[in-house]
Design a protein around this motif. Structure first.
Motif, mmCIF file in Angstrom:
data_model
loop_
_atom_site.group_PDB
_atom_site.id
_atom_site.type_symbol
_atom_site.label_atom_id
_atom_site.label_comp_id
_atom_site.label_asym_id
_atom_site.label_seq_id
_atom_site.Cartn_x
_atom_site.Cartn_y
_atom_site.Cartn_z
ATOM 1 N N ASP A 125 -17.980 -18.669 11.768
ATOM 2 C CA ASP A 125 -19.184 -18.626 12.595
ATOM 3 C C ASP A 125 -19.473 -17.212 13.104
ATOM 4 O O ASP A 125 -20.625 -16.764 13.094
ATOM 5 N N ARG A 126 -18.428 -16.499 13.512
ATOM 6 C CA ARG A 126 -18.630 -15.206 14.169
ATOM 7 C C ARG A 126 -18.448 -14.017 13.238
ATOM 8 O O ARG A 126 -18.724 -12.879 13.621
ATOM 9 N N GLY A 127 -17.969 -14.270 12.041
ATOM 10 C CA GLY A 127 -17.827 -13.190 11.076
ATOM 11 C C GLY A 127 -16.765 -12.182 11.450
ATOM 12 O O GLY A 127 -16.793 -11.038 10.984
ATOM 13 N N ILE A 128 -15.804 -12.575 12.273
ATOM 14 C CA ILE A 128 -14.698 -11.703 12.682
ATOM 15 C C ILE A 128 -13.450 -12.147 11.930
ATOM 16 O O ILE A 128 -13.034 -13.303 12.040
ATOM 17 N N LEU A 129 -12.862 -11.245 11.185
ATOM 18 C CA LEU A 129 -11.715 -11.588 10.351
ATOM 19 C C LEU A 129 -10.409 -11.295 11.073
ATOM 20 O O LEU A 129 -10.296 -10.292 11.789
ATOM 21 N N PRO A 130 -9.391 -12.142 10.900
ATOM 22 C CA PRO A 130 -8.069 -11.853 11.468
ATOM 23 C C PRO A 130 -7.546 -10.511 10.968
ATOM 24 O O PRO A 130 -7.589 -10.221 9.778
ATOM 25 N N ILE A 131 -7.056 -9.696 11.882
ATOM 26 C CA ILE A 131 -6.567 -8.362 11.532
ATOM 27 C C ILE A 131 -5.060 -8.393 11.321
ATOM 28 O O ILE A 131 -4.335 -9.129 12.001
ATOM 29 N N ILE A 132 -4.603 -7.626 10.366
ATOM 30 C CA ILE A 132 -3.185 -7.604 9.989
ATOM 31 C C ILE A 132 -2.768 -6.155 9.821
ATOM 32 O O ILE A 132 -3.459 -5.382 9.157
ATOM 33 N N ASN A 133 -1.645 -5.759 10.432
ATOM 34 C CA ASN A 133 -1.089 -4.445 10.097
ATOM 35 C C ASN A 133 0.081 -4.654 9.136
ATOM 36 O O ASN A 133 0.829 -5.611 9.241
ATOM 37 N N THR A 134 0.205 -3.757 8.178
ATOM 38 C CA THR A 134 1.104 -4.050 7.062
ATOM 39 C C THR A 134 1.582 -2.783 6.378
ATOM 40 O O THR A 134 0.938 -1.720 6.477
ATOM 41 N N GLY A 135 2.701 -2.898 5.693
ATOM 42 C CA GLY A 135 3.142 -1.831 4.817
ATOM 43 C C GLY A 135 2.346 -1.861 3.519
ATOM 44 O O GLY A 135 1.726 -2.866 3.169
ATOM 45 N N ILE A 136 2.344 -0.744 2.811
ATOM 46 C CA ILE A 136 1.643 -0.634 1.538
ATOM 47 C C ILE A 136 2.673 -0.353 0.452
ATOM 48 O O ILE A 136 3.415 0.627 0.535
ATOM 49 N N ALA A 137 2.711 -1.214 -0.557
ATOM 50 C CA ALA A 137 3.640 -1.048 -1.677
ATOM 51 C C ALA A 137 2.934 -0.354 -2.836
ATOM 52 O O ALA A 137 1.735 -0.541 -3.058
ATOM 53 N N HIS A 138 3.697 0.437 -3.586
ATOM 54 C CA HIS A 138 3.159 1.003 -4.823
ATOM 55 C C HIS A 138 2.916 -0.127 -5.812
ATOM 56 O O HIS A 138 3.654 -1.112 -5.850
ATOM 57 N N LYS A 139 1.892 0.009 -6.625
ATOM 58 C CA LYS A 139 1.544 -1.058 -7.557
ATOM 59 C C LYS A 139 2.562 -1.222 -8.676
ATOM 60 O O LYS A 139 2.602 -2.263 -9.331
ATOM 61 N N GLU A 140 3.392 -0.200 -8.892
ATOM 62 C CA GLU A 140 4.428 -0.298 -9.908
ATOM 63 C C GLU A 140 5.753 -0.682 -9.268
ATOM 64 O O GLU A 140 6.076 -0.235 -8.165
ATOM 65 N N ALA A 141 6.520 -1.485 -9.966
ATOM 66 C CA ALA A 141 7.798 -1.956 -9.438
ATOM 67 C C ALA A 141 8.750 -0.794 -9.208
ATOM 68 O O ALA A 141 8.843 0.119 -10.030
ATOM 69 N N GLY A 142 9.445 -0.824 -8.068
ATOM 70 C CA GLY A 142 10.540 0.098 -7.844
ATOM 71 C C GLY A 142 10.189 1.382 -7.152
ATOM 72 O O GLY A 142 11.083 2.081 -6.672
ATOM 73 N N VAL A 143 8.905 1.752 -7.092
ATOM 74 C CA VAL A 143 8.535 2.998 -6.409
ATOM 75 C C VAL A 143 8.761 2.854 -4.914
ATOM 76 O O VAL A 143 9.235 3.761 -4.247
ATOM 77 N N GLY A 144 8.415 1.681 -4.377
ATOM 78 C CA GLY A 144 8.675 1.396 -2.976
ATOM 79 C C GLY A 144 7.456 1.515 -2.101
ATOM 80 O O GLY A 144 6.312 1.509 -2.567
ATOM 81 N N GLN A 145 7.710 1.663 -0.805
ATOM 82 C CA GLN A 145 6.623 1.757 0.156
ATOM 83 C C GLN A 145 5.980 3.130 0.060
ATOM 84 O O GLN A 145 6.654 4.157 -0.024
ATOM 85 N N ILE A 146 4.647 3.156 0.083
ATOM 86 C CA ILE A 146 3.928 4.424 -0.006
ATOM 87 C C ILE A 146 2.998 4.642 1.186
ATOM 88 O O ILE A 146 2.241 5.610 1.213
ATOM 89 N N GLY A 147 3.059 3.756 2.160
ATOM 90 C CA GLY A 147 2.223 3.934 3.336
ATOM 91 C C GLY A 147 2.181 2.675 4.178
ATOM 92 O O GLY A 147 2.949 1.733 3.961
ATOM 93 N N ALA A 148 1.283 2.672 5.141
ATOM 94 C CA ALA A 148 1.075 1.506 6.005
ATOM 95 C C ALA A 148 -0.337 1.565 6.554
ATOM 96 O O ALA A 148 -0.943 2.644 6.621
ATOM 97 N N GLY A 149 -0.864 0.418 6.932
ATOM 98 C CA GLY A 149 -2.232 0.430 7.412
ATOM 99 C C GLY A 149 -2.693 -0.898 7.957
ATOM 100 O O GLY A 149 -1.880 -1.761 8.322
ATOM 101 N N ILE A 150 -4.004 -1.046 7.995
ATOM 102 C CA ILE A 150 -4.665 -2.211 8.570
ATOM 103 C C ILE A 150 -5.474 -2.905 7.483
ATOM 104 O O ILE A 150 -6.141 -2.261 6.673
ATOM 105 N N THR A 151 -5.424 -4.219 7.476
ATOM 106 C CA THR A 151 -6.268 -4.986 6.569
ATOM 107 C C THR A 151 -6.747 -6.232 7.301
ATOM 108 O O THR A 151 -6.414 -6.452 8.476
ATOM 109 N N THR A 152 -7.538 -7.036 6.615
ATOM 110 C CA THR A 152 -8.028 -8.284 7.184
ATOM 111 C C THR A 152 -7.893 -9.397 6.165
ATOM 112 O O THR A 152 -7.792 -9.154 4.959
ATOM 113 N N ALA A 153 -7.877 -10.608 6.658
ATOM 114 C CA ALA A 153 -7.905 -11.772 5.778
ATOM 115 C C ALA A 153 -9.310 -11.914 5.203
ATOM 116 O O ALA A 153 -10.296 -11.726 5.920
ATOM 117 N N PRO A 154 -9.453 -12.230 3.910
ATOM 118 C CA PRO A 154 -10.794 -12.324 3.310
ATOM 119 C C PRO A 154 -11.539 -13.573 3.764
ATOM 120 O O PRO A 154 -10.959 -14.655 3.883
#
Length: 467
Positions: A423-452
């Motif tokens: 109704d209000r168009g406000i999405l739940p906010i999530i703070n999270t780590g960012i993984a590299h898209k390739e296996a084994g590289v590991g964490q490459i950052g962190a940030g904010i996202t929302t549920a779609p």
């Protein structure tokens, strides 16, 4: 009418911002109301939503679900192997992963890499190539952690021999589980599966877990809500910042370890591992939150969200009133801070079960208590406070067990209401780590996202069919 136009006018613009811009250029006093139709303009979904607003069945169900969530008392009671804790894993080659269901062929790089590591750890294969063939040929079963009352960060991999934290909700006797946190660097949850990773997993299984089990035998049960509440007052939000919570846990564990009759060298190795990992409490926080939201699940007609989880491809939610059905949409990108040498083009999509913390009203919902988190995920302390305030618009109430000093000790917003999100168009906010898209590289950052949003719209459509 003539009198009206002979006095200064203040205009409220709802709709296209260009209308407000034109008025402002003409010297008008205009407030631009950023409004859009509910349900992203989907008329049928909007009508479904309208049937649920103030519906007596839904209101009563939400009150029941929310009270059950508030009443939950998650307690750390044991440490045991996954095969012992989860009966389905005792006689099957079953590996659990984060997020909603997904087939091997569709999995992202970090999840595939972590599964290969788990297969090698279990001894089901001896080479990476053989492990990948087993996974691709259907010799291994894959299911979400949430199907077995479990949660895991990032890839979220749980295999039968891995040790689990066992959390019991003393209010209803139901249990929740989480794996152990490996620390930072090259770790399984980011898809790493080399010799160092496997050696650490074996040590955690053979030495760390038995030591912690022995400590719990001395210490007894550990109530987690008071510990989490205290950590919120010490600068944590118990998702991406767990420094205080880990410190509080260590204060409990070390005397118990010293009283458990273990060799001093073993105690030293265990304490060094825990002290060197500020994220050690994260997995306990997740399991505690899982126990709390599970208490609110399966209340007929309730629009309260009880699961938010990501598998690196899709974002899935579960709603109390629609049982164990998943509602999915492509995961939103993560906006944040990247480590030197990496950027958004290197990142995997949003990943992990750790959004269970936000589902339970902490994590991103409690960022006001953790202004230092912005140095990790980006933004400003004012942004962190704003995020906590904005979540009050999409929740059923506040959790008085978790309060935010920066907001005059207001309770954290909790009980995400799918109706309010749509109704209000406000999405739940999530703070999270960012993984590299390739296996084994590991964490490459962190940030904010929302549920779609599409997942919530689908959930509203489904609930309207029940009412």
């Amino acid at each position: 009418m003539n009198t009206l136009f002979n006095q200064p006018l203040t205009v409220v613009n709802a709709g296209l911002s260009s209308f407000a811009d034109n008025l402002a250029l003409a010297g008008g006093d205009v407030t631009d109301l950023r409004w859009q139709p509910p349900a992203l303009g989907d008329v049928d979904a909007g009508l479904a939503l309208a049937t649920l607003i103030r519906h007596p069945l839904v209101e009563h169900a939400n009150d029941q679900a929310f009270q059950q969530y508030l009443a939950a008392q998650p307690v750390l009671v044991d440490v045991m192997s996954a095969a012992h804790a989860i009966s389905a894993m005792a006689h099957r080659k079953l590996i659990l992963h984060a997020g909603p269901p997904i087939e091997w062929a569709d999995m992202c790089g970090p999840v595939k890499g972590a599964i290969i590591g788990a297969i090698l750890f279990e001894g089901w294969a001896t080479t990476h190539e053989a492990a990948e063939r087993l996974a691709a040929d259907g010799a291994i079963d894959f299911e979400p952690c949430h199907h077995y009352q479990a949660v895991g960060p990032m890839a979220g991999i749980i295999s039968p021999s891995m040790p689990l934290w066992v959390i019991e909700n003393k209010t209803n006797g139901r249990r929740a589980f989480s794996n152990f946190n490996e620390g930072l660097g090259k770790v399984l949850r980011f898809g790493a599966n080399n010799h160092e990773v496997l050696e650490r997993l074996h040590w955690m299984s053979q030495e760390l877990a038995p030591a912690l089990k022995a400590a719990l035998n001395v210490l007894g049960e550990v109530e987690l809500k008071p510990l989490m509440a205290q950590a919120l007052h010490m600068g944590d939000e118990v998702h991406n910042r767990n420094a205080a919570a880990t410190g509080l846990l260590i204060k409990r564990l070390i005397p118990a370890l010293l009283s458990a009759g273990l060799p001093i060298e073993r105690i030293q190795r265990v304490t060094e591992f825990i002290v060197g990992n500020d994220h050690f409490f994260l997995n306990l926080s997740m399991a505690a939150c899982k126990a709390m939201t599970d208490a609110a699940h399966n209340v007929p007609f309730s629009s309260m969200i009880t699961v938010m989880a990501r598998n690196g491809v899709n974002f899935g939610i579960r709603m109390s009133g629609t049982g164990d059905r998943w509602f999915q949409a492509p995961a939103n990108p993560v906006e944040g801070l990247f480590f030197p040498g990496y950027g958004v083009e290197d990142a995997a999509a949003d990943l992990g079960d750790s959004a269970i913390t936000e589902t339970a009203g902490v994590g991103g919902f409690a960022m006001a208590s953790s202004p230092a988190i912005v140095k990790f995920v980006g933004g400003t302390p004012a942004d962190a406070t704003s995020n906590s305030r904005r979540m009050q618009a999409i929740t059923l109430g506040g959790n008085p067990a978790f309060t935010l000093p920066a907001l005059n000790f207001a309770p954290t917003a909790a009980g995400i209401d799918a109706r309010k999100v749509v109704d209000r168009g406000i999405l739940p906010i999530i703070n999270t780590g960012i993984a590299h898209k390739e296996a084994g590289v590991g964490q490459i950052g962190a940030g904010i996202t929302t549920a779609p949003m599409p997942g919530f719209i689908e959930a509203i459509r489904a609930l309207a069919e029940y009412v």
